[in-house]
Design an enzyme around this catalytic site. Structure first.
Site, PDB file in Angstrom:
ATOM      1  N   CYS A 130       0.840  -1.200   0.000  1.00  0.00           N
ATOM      2  CA  CYS A 130       0.000   0.000   0.000  1.00  0.00           C
ATOM      3  C   CYS A 130       0.876   1.252   0.000  1.00  0.00           C
ATOM      4  O   CYS A 130       1.361   1.675   1.046  1.00  0.00           O
ATOM      5  CB  CYS A 130      -0.928  -0.022   1.211  1.00  0.00           C
ATOM      6  SG  CYS A 130      -2.003   1.412   1.265  1.00  0.00           S
ATOM      7  N   CYS A 133      -0.378   4.105   2.097  1.00  0.00           N
ATOM      8  CA  CYS A 133      -0.237   3.940   3.553  1.00  0.00           C
ATOM      9  C   CYS A 133       1.218   4.182   3.968  1.00  0.00           C
ATOM     10  O   CYS A 133       1.487   4.798   4.984  1.00  0.00           O
ATOM     11  CB  CYS A 133      -0.590   2.534   4.015  1.00  0.00           C
ATOM     12  SG  CYS A 133      -1.965   1.793   3.200  1.00  0.00           S
ATOM     13  N   ASP A 134       2.161   3.644   3.195  1.00  0.00           N
ATOM     14  CA  ASP A 134       3.558   3.586   3.647  1.00  0.00           C
ATOM     15  C   ASP A 134       4.509   4.510   2.898  1.00  0.00           C
ATOM     16  O   ASP A 134       5.670   4.652   3.293  1.00  0.00           O
ATOM     17  CB  ASP A 134       4.082   2.141   3.520  1.00  0.00           C
ATOM     18  CG  ASP A 134       3.256   1.169   4.345  1.00  0.00           C
ATOM     19  OD1 ASP A 134       2.709   1.593   5.375  1.00  0.00           O
ATOM     20  OD2 ASP A 134       3.143  -0.001   3.955  1.00  0.00           O
TER      21      ASP A 134
END
Ligand code: FAD
Length: 306
Positions: A130, A133-134
């Protein structure tokens, strides 16, 4: 015993809960991670009718709160086992076994893995599924993103805003992503595209430090010094626990048509988990509503017969 056991608190599952509860049915929703499902990690949703723009997290929270408002009982327990063929359906989690008159399987789909050496070992230590997300953890660093569809290209563009350099590794010689995205990708100076290539190995010490890229046409290998590998190679269902009772298609999705009925009476499949052509929020929500409606009809018929 519950009228309806729903497996998964994503868009399909929570919509089914809202429809079931509003029809006066008793409902339990079982969720193994967090509510919201796949969309929870997406920065922007701009194609859900009636909502011009919303973050995936806000979409998930709103849906969750709407289901809670109608009294949804949501248990954060992963489903491990099922017995669905009898009139009383049994769904077992790591904690207990739930009994229900109907079951709606809304367990979605998961991100596909590369299957290369080092992927599992460095998952969460430089291997991510992701980018949104990261990606922020890789500010100023050099990273790889694998894939050739819209998600991979969008993720590459997103990463390129923060990272020093982004290597896009794609196994074919052209992208499946929409042309406007591909044009943006090619225009970015800090994005390098490796066509006809796969990631053969990911390595490092505590976290990812290197990736070996293999060109499938000339068999040459290139070692890249990088800090992260983002995987965006599509989705796959995880329906292994159902396969002894529920018919799956050749790709592992649950065989159910637009009425969401499976081959087992009283069991429905809603959202990304079932065979369908378009896997989106709007189709997941539609399935959730249809599955709950069909489950309600089934319960009514059972009561007439009893
Ligand atoms: C990066 C990304 C961006 C996207 N952007 C968009 C967009 O902009 N617009 C759009 O319409 N769609 C978008 N989609 C697609 C959309 O997110 C999906 O179609 C939708 O989430 C499907 O909903 P679902 O409820 O079927 O499944 P999911 O959202 O996958 O939810 C399934 C839930 O079931 C849970 N679960 C799974 N197994 C178990 C188990 N054994 N026990 C208990 N719980 C379980 C999971 O943890 C999950 O919470 C995007 C998807 C991704 C990955």
């Amino acid at each position: 015993m519950f009228d309806m056991i729903i497996i998964g608190a994503g868009t399909a599952g929570l919509t089914a809960a809202i429809y079931g509860l509003r029809a006066g049915l008793s409902v339990v929703v079982l969720e193994e991670f967090i509510y919201g499902g796949q969309i929870a990690n997406t920065p922007d949703v701009e194609n859900y009718p009636g909502i011009e723009k919303i973050s995936g997290a806000d979409f998930g929270i709103t849906l969750y709160e709407q289901a809670k408002k109608y009294g949804a009982l949501i248990k954060f327990e992963g489903v491990k086992n099922i017995k669905l063929t009898g009139q009383v359906k049994e769904v077992s989690t790591n904690k207990t076994t739930y009994q229900g008159k109907t079951v709606i399987i809304a367990n979605g789909a998961k991100r596909r893995k590369l299957g290369c050496k080092g992927e599992e070992e460095f998952s969460g230590r430089g291997v991510s599924y992701c980018a949104t997300c990261d990606g922020a953890f890789y500010k100023g660093k050099e990273v790889v993103i694998v894939g050739g569809g819209n998600t991979a290209v969008e993720d590459a563009l997103f990463l390129a805003n923060n990272c020093q350099k982004v290597h896009v590794v794609h196994r074919r010689d052209s992208f499946r992503a929409s042309q406007v995205l591909v044009d943006s990708l090619k225009a970015r100076e800090n994005i390098i595209i490796h066509y006809d290539s796969v990631v053969e190995e990911i390595s490092g010490t505590k976290s990812v430090e290197r990736a070996i890229i293999k060109n499938l046409k000339d068999n040459t290998a290139t070692e890249l010094t990088i800090s992260g590998v983002f995987v965006a190679v599509g989705l796959e269902p995880d329906n292994s626990i159902y396969q002894s009772e529920i018919l799956l298609d050749k790709n592992g999705y649950i065989q159910a048509g637009e009425n969401c009925k499976t081959n087992v009476e009283g069991v429905y499949a809603a959202g990304d988990t079932r065979t369908k052509t378009l896997r989106q929020l709007v189709t997941a929500a539609a399935d959730g509503a249809v599955a709950a409606f069909e489950a309600g009809n089934y319960i009514n018929q059972m009561q007439i017969q009893a």
